[in-house]
Scaffold this active site. Structure first.
Site, PDB file in Angstrom:
ATOM      1  N   ASP A  35       0.895  -1.269  -0.032  1.00 19.97           N
ATOM      2  CA  ASP A  35      -0.006   0.084  -0.081  1.00 19.97           C
ATOM      3  C   ASP A  35       0.836   1.369  -0.041  1.00 19.97           C
ATOM      4  OD1 ASP A  35      -2.285  -1.335  -0.074  1.00 19.97           O
ATOM      5  OD2 ASP A  35      -2.702  -1.175   2.195  1.00 19.97           O
ATOM      6  N   ARG A  36       0.420   2.278  -0.317  1.00 22.52           N
ATOM      7  CA  ARG A  36       1.283   3.559  -0.838  1.00 22.52           C
ATOM      8  C   ARG A  36       2.017   4.120   0.750  1.00 22.52           C
ATOM      9  NH1 ARG A  36       0.076   9.034  -0.329  1.00 22.52           N
ATOM     10  NH2 ARG A  36      -1.941   8.704   0.383  1.00 22.52           N
TER      11      ARG A  36
END
Length: 372
Positions: free
Chosen positions: A157-158
């Site tokens: 995930d970012r």
């Protein structure tokens, strides 16, 4: 003025980035977004289509953009009353501002013939998605190290940091993909969670149901009728240590669902201590139009020759580090609207991936050390 329109075929370069106040910005650039008319768009005027589907810009902007040719249909300038037809190609030429990320280095851990491993900083997406194109791990590695092509073999995930494995060629990427799909790869993360996590190992088996509109997942169990929403998901958790207020937890996902570790930790009653999305049922407000323009993006070849009408505004001024476009709804700001605040990475970090005959690791982050 002469404008150079970029497409996904244009690689990122070192001079594309601006480091300012602890954040990595991308110098705004002119870009062609391409989409094709969907069934539900057919029969609408070109202006109404954009105003209704891509709400990130005002109606008047789309009127001006069509009139001056920054929005075209099948490579042609059309009137604002033009009715679009199914499958037509729509091009939107605009001054693109990418969201900033934290200005940490992307540290190369191992650079092998077929495999590259890096320590991914939080806040940086792995590959182009949404409004991010150059401000990605793949883009930064290409710009700063000349490393391309790269094939990420797993997701982070970012807002998650840690180990990222990238294959240097398609055959090596397929090698990893087959092992992951066969369940032969072990993934290990650490998280800093709220409270004293139980000492005994915990296995969470709870389906994950992802809501794309809200951008969040929920853990689901069987209802009274035996039905359950979402996809099967399992994660094993083990306490590493605790100071009575927070705990460091080893997280070993067996499956790979969206936000799986974050949601399963919330399910145990010990969410990640700085995860504002899952600390409570309250969802942080989001701009509906924040990513709308980029949903129209698609890979394409080189941009066609572009013709301006006389009523298209020209470039009026510039700053030291980037040009100001008079039609741009984000100028003169460097960051796009909605991305002006500072952003903190999650206390969730990938530190090891291993499979048959191979292991790759990444050092722990500073937050993983609790006071004695």
């Amino acid at each position: 003025m002469e404008i150079v329109w970029q497409t996904p075929a244009n690689p990122p370069e070192p001079q594309d980035y601006i480091l300012r106040n602890g954040r990595r910005h991308v110098r705004p650039y002119y870009f062609e977004f391409i989409s094709h008319v969907k069934n539900r768009w057919a029969g609408k005027t070109i202006v109404d289509l954009f105003a209704e589907e891509f709400k990130g810009r005002p109606y008047d902007y789309y009127v001006s953009a069509v009139k001056c040719g920054r929005i075209q249909v099948d490579g042609e300038i059309v009137p604002v009353s033009y009715i679009v037809k199914q499958s037509q190609k729509i091009s939107h030429f605009l001054h693109r501002h990418e969201p900033p990320v934290m200005a940490y280095d992307v540290s190369v851990l191992q650079n092998e013939l077929d495999v590259l491993t890096v320590c991914k900083p939080a806040s940086v997406p792995v590959h182009p998605c949404g409004q991010y194109r150059k401000n990605t791990i793949v883009g930064i590695l290409q710009a700063e190290y000349g490393l391309a092509p790269l094939f990420p073999i797993h997701r982070l995930d970012r807002l998650v940091s840690g180990l990222l494995i990238l294959a240097r060629n398609a055959s090596k990427a397929d090698f990893f993909r087959q092992q992951i799909e066969a369940g032969l790869v072990q993934k290990q993360y650490i998280a800093k969670v709220i409270g004293v996590f139980p000492e005994d190992e915990i296995m969470v088996d709870a389906n994950i149901d992802y809501n794309a509109r809200e951008g969040r997942s929920t853990a689901e169990v069987e209802n009274a009728n035996g039905a359950v929403k979402g996809k099967a998901a399992s994660t094993k958790f083990t306490q590493i240590n605790t100071d009575g207020t927070h705990s460091i937890v080893l997280c070993e996902p067996i499956t790979g669902r969206t936000h799986q570790i974050r949601v399963h930790l919330q399910y145990t009653g010990h969410p990640i201590a700085n995860d504002m999305l899952y600390l409570s049922e309250h969802v942080i407000g989001r701009s509906a139009g924040r990513m709308s323009a980029d949903r129209a993006a698609a890979n394409s070849g080189h941009s066609p020759e572009f013709i301006f009408h006389d009523n298209c505004p020209g470039e009026e001024n510039s700053r030291d580090d980037f040009s100001i476009d008079p039609m741009c709804t984000n100028c003169p700001n460097l960051a796009p609207k909605g991305y002006d605040g500072l952003e903190e990475g999650l206390w969730l970090h990938c530190f090891r991936y291993s499979g048959p005959g191979w292991t790759y690791e990444c050092p722990y982050p500073d937050w993983a050390s609790l006071p004695e």
